[in-house]
Scaffold this active site. Structure first.
Site: not given
Length: 337
Positions: A251-252, A276, A281, A300
């Site tokens: 998700g985030r 992920d 980031e 990501h």
């Protein structure tokens, strides 16, 4: 009984659809980062030529519609009719400045749910087949038989029951995994804890009642968007309810309290983590996230949007607006998804 308006109930009031005459004369603006072939497709769908997104509104006074990933502050005016985001997540777009209340916002999902579901299933299977351990043995030229486990009959708790979360649930369910979806608790509809028929899940519960499900989970999967309500959502209290599950986040990153996750990894409540997404980031080489125990970080990459996804979803949104219908992928800017 007199009807009550959404505003009087405190519910979000969606932006109006663009008027047909305004849409017909609107200037089409696109992010300069879009591929030339994608821009041609967007022009075909909208029936007009496109111009790169400027740093200031067009001087002619015309309304405009935009396709891209970001929107300069100067373009957040009442002349903006519609913005179609080329990504599924709109938190960065909405967080960059006030959103014009009259502007429609739609997003791109495409086949992202399928890609993210494959990502989750891939790591689930890899873990059950001891792939990380066998990879380590190979690097050391070490021969040792290791036990594996079946995924069928085990439980995955999936946070987020929209398109992406449901795709994860469907694919895991097809492999025999019992899937519990976690949705936000609302003031309307079924009471928390009531079983709800949501495709992809054997059961759906409210976020306030997830402790028991977390204790039963073999995998905890987050497909949550980042909103005011989900920032730091996975904190010490939730990780305290976990009993040896693996945590997978597609998700985030900012939905996770990383200190709480590290603590849960170190004391064994979380078996391992597959991340992920991260709060910041890209992660620099010196970032402590690289040193989390039993953790794999990917870049990501679980649901990279393809140009065909943008074309498909912008086409569907355009056809809906042209017919006077609200597009399925309309974003509620008050909720952030």
């Amino acid at each position: 009984m007199a009807s009550t308006s959404p505003l009087a109930c405190g519910l979000p009031v969606p932006a109006p659809l663009p008027a047909s005459d305004d849409l017909a004369r609107a200037r089409l603006l696109v992010s300069p980062s879009l591929d030339a072939g994608l821009v041609r497709e967007v022009e075909r769908i909208a029936g007009r030529g496109a111009q790169p997104l400027p740093d200031a509104p067009p001087p002619s006074g015309e309304p405009y519609l935009c396709v891209g990933g970001s929107l300069p502050e100067a373009l957040r005016t009442d002349r903006l009719l519609w913005f179609h985001s080329v990504t599924a997540g709109t938190d960065r777009l909405l967080g960059a400045g006030p959103w014009p209340g009259s502007a429609l916002l739609t997003r791109t999902v495409g086949r992202m749910g399928e890609r993210m579901a494959q990502y989750v299933l891939g790591w689930v299977l890899a873990e059950c087949q001891a792939v990380p351990e066998f990879t380590d043995q190979h690097a050391r030229a070490h021969w040792e038989q290791l036990p594996t486990e079946l995924i069928a009959g085990q439980t995955a708790v999936v946070y987020g029951t929209g398109r992406i979360g449901a795709a994860v649930g469907r694919l895991l369910g097809a492999c025999g995994v019992r899937t519990v979806g976690v949705a936000r608790t609302t003031r309307i509809g079924p009471e928390p804890g009531t079983a709800r028929a949501v495709p992809g899940f054997d059961r759906v519960i409210g976020a306030a009642e997830d402790a028991e499900a977390l204790g039963e989970a073999r995998w905890v999967v987050s497909a949550l968007p980042l909103t005011g309500a989900t920032a730091g959502f996975f904190g010490a209290d939730r990780f305290a309810a976990v009993r040896g599950a693996t945590f997978v986040n597609v998700g985030r990153g900012a939905t996770v309290d990383m200190a709480a996750l590290e603590s849960a990894l170190r004391d064994g409540r979380v078996r391992r983590a597959v991340l992920d997404v991260l709060p910041k980031e890209p992660a620099a080489p010196q970032d402590p996230v690289w040193r989390l125990p039993r953790t794999v970080i990917t870049s990501h990459s679980s649901g990279i949007t393809a140009d065909e996804d943008i074309v498909t979803d912008f086409t569907a949104a355009w056809e809906a607006v042209a017919a006077g219908r609200r597009p399925e992928l309309t974003v509620d800017v008050g909720r952030g998804y």
